[in-house]
Structure formats: C-alpha cells, structure tokens
Design an enzyme around this catalytic site. Structure first.
Site, short mmCIF file in Angstrom:
data_model
loop_
_atom_site.label_atom_id
_atom_site.label_comp_id
_atom_site.label_asym_id
_atom_site.label_seq_id
_atom_site.Cartn_x
_atom_site.Cartn_y
_atom_site.Cartn_z
N HIS A 197 2.46 3.27 4.91
CA HIS A 197 1.67 2.04 5.13
C HIS A 197 2.18 1.31 6.36
O HIS A 197 3.19 1.69 6.97
CB HIS A 197 1.68 1.12 3.90
CG HIS A 197 3.04 0.63 3.48
ND1 HIS A 197 3.83 -0.17 4.26
CD2 HIS A 197 3.74 0.83 2.32
CE1 HIS A 197 4.96 -0.47 3.63
NE2 HIS A 197 4.93 0.14 2.44
N CYS A 223 9.01 3.03 0.30
CA CYS A 223 7.85 3.56 1.04
C CYS A 223 8.24 3.89 2.48
O CYS A 223 9.35 3.58 2.93
CB CYS A 223 6.71 2.55 1.03
SG CYS A 223 5.98 2.30 -0.60
#
Length: 247
Positions: A197, A223
């Site tokens: 992301h 992440c």
C-alpha cells in the site's frame, strides 16, 4: 557640396538650440534643488553609458587584468583570487536543486521510484520478490528483474517471510488501533492483513509526511509501504494470484 554642408550644420545647430530650450523650459517647472538633482542624474547616466557601451558587460563580469598561469596538470588558470571566485561561483550553481522529473514539485514518495513503468499484462511469468535487507520490491519476469521499487517493510521483523500470492485489493483503508491508513492496497497474505500500500494516511485521508519520509527503511507494522505512484500501479495492474516471495 560646401553649401550643403553649411546647411546641415545650421540645421544641427538649430536643433541643439531647440533641445536646449525645451530642457530649460522643463527644468523651470521645478525648484532649484530639484533641478540640480535632475541634472546630476542625467550627467551620471550619460557618464555610465560612456563607460559601459564601449567596453560591454564583460568588463564588469571578468577581471581582464588577470594574467593566465599554468597549473601543475597543464591546464590554464587565472590568478588565485580569480580562481577562488570561479570555484565559489561553480559551487553556488551546483547547489541549485534539480527539478523533479515530472515538473510538479511533488516529493519522491509521491512518484515512481524506478522510472517508467512496464505494462504488467505483457510480462511473462510475472512474480514479485520483496527484499527486507534491501528494502526493495523487485518485479520480475521469471528470474529477470523488470522493475525495482523502494519500500518500507515492518519494524522489528514484523513482516512475515515466505511464499504468498496476490489476493484481494481496495482503494483505501483506515486502522483505528494504529490511527493511520493508506491508499491503493493489494493483499498478499490473510486477505487484508498483510498488504502492499501507499505511505500512511491520517483519518482525513491526507498523507502523513513524517511517515512518508521514512520510505526506504523499516517503518510499518508488517505491511509493505510503497510510493503513492508505485502502489497505484500495482493496484491497477498486478493480477490476482501473482506469486509473492518475502525474504
């Protein structure tokens, strides 16, 4: 011929008298101190033009009196004072920051980190490798790297290693516990737990600059953070089921 010359001289003399009369009439409009100031300015301007016009601007930009010398390497140089001034000017010029590639003035964390993108639909045997040691994401065709992106993986080893595949995706999210979210996410483990992301956003969807500037070093909670442009590229082009290796 003589009469013609005399006639031209008379006309020139008459013109000078007319100009003088006009100037005198103009000056009479002002008091004495103002007239003195006007005359002084005109004299200064004329004197300056007499100096600048014959010599040109180079007379004021270069020291014409400097005698060239030879350096030890054989290249010609000016005297030490001129050389110092030249070096100073060069340093000043090189200190001007280079323009951003797209001309927008956007920071690096907004832009593609590896140059022009490839069309992932045209890449055979597409796979992704994330290097925690390098803080890089390698887009590969088989064993050949076709694009390299700068990333930020998890702090304290929080990004799991192993082999995964691309799953679901979305335009944005916000995690209340971490008090931050991101845009253009693509899940590669546990259907929404571990993602590619953008750099983080706040509760208003604005990018958090202090977090974005950490890109290139471990900074996430597990992440894989990317630049805004890189994350959007993967969101739009990375097919579901693409193999992802984290190591």
């Amino acid at each position: 011929m003589t009469a013609s010359n005399n006639d031209r001289r008379r006309r020139a003399h008459a013109l000078r008298l007319n100009i003088f009369a006009m100037v005198a009439s103009f000056l009479r409009l002002f008091d004495k101190p103002t007239r003195v100031l006007i005359v002084s300015c005109v004299v200064f301007a004329v004197a300056s033009l007499c100096v600048i016009v014959p010599k040109g601007p180079s007379a004021f930009m270069d020291d014409q009196s400097v005698t060239p010398i030879m350096r030890a390497d054989g290249a010609s140089a000016a005297s030490s004072d001129a050389a110092t001034a030249s070096k100073s000017a060069t340093k000043h010029a090189s200190a001007v920051p280079a323009a951003v590639s797209d001309g927008s003035g956007n920071p690096a964390w907004m832009l593609p980190s590896g140059g022009d993108y490839v069309d992932l639909a045209q890449v055979d045997d597409l796979n992704i490798r994330v290097s925690i040691a390098d803080q890089k994401v390698y887009v590969k065709s088989g064993d050949t790297v076709v694009y390299t992106m700068t990333c930020s993986t998890g702090m304290d080893g929080s990004t799991p290693t192993g082999s995964y595949t691309v799953q679901n995706r979305g335009e944005d999210f916000f995690n209340d516990e971490e008090n931050m979210g991101a845009k253009y996410w693509v899940s590669w483990a546990n259907y929404g737990e571990y993602l590619f992301h953008t750099v983080p956003t706040d509760s208003n969807g604005e990018y958090i600059v202090s977090e974005a500037e950490k890109l290139g070093a471990p900074a996430s909670h597990g992440c894989v953070r990317l630049t805004v442009a890189d994350a959007k590229w993967l969101y739009e082009q990375l097919p579901g089921g693409t193999p992802v290796v984290i190591e």
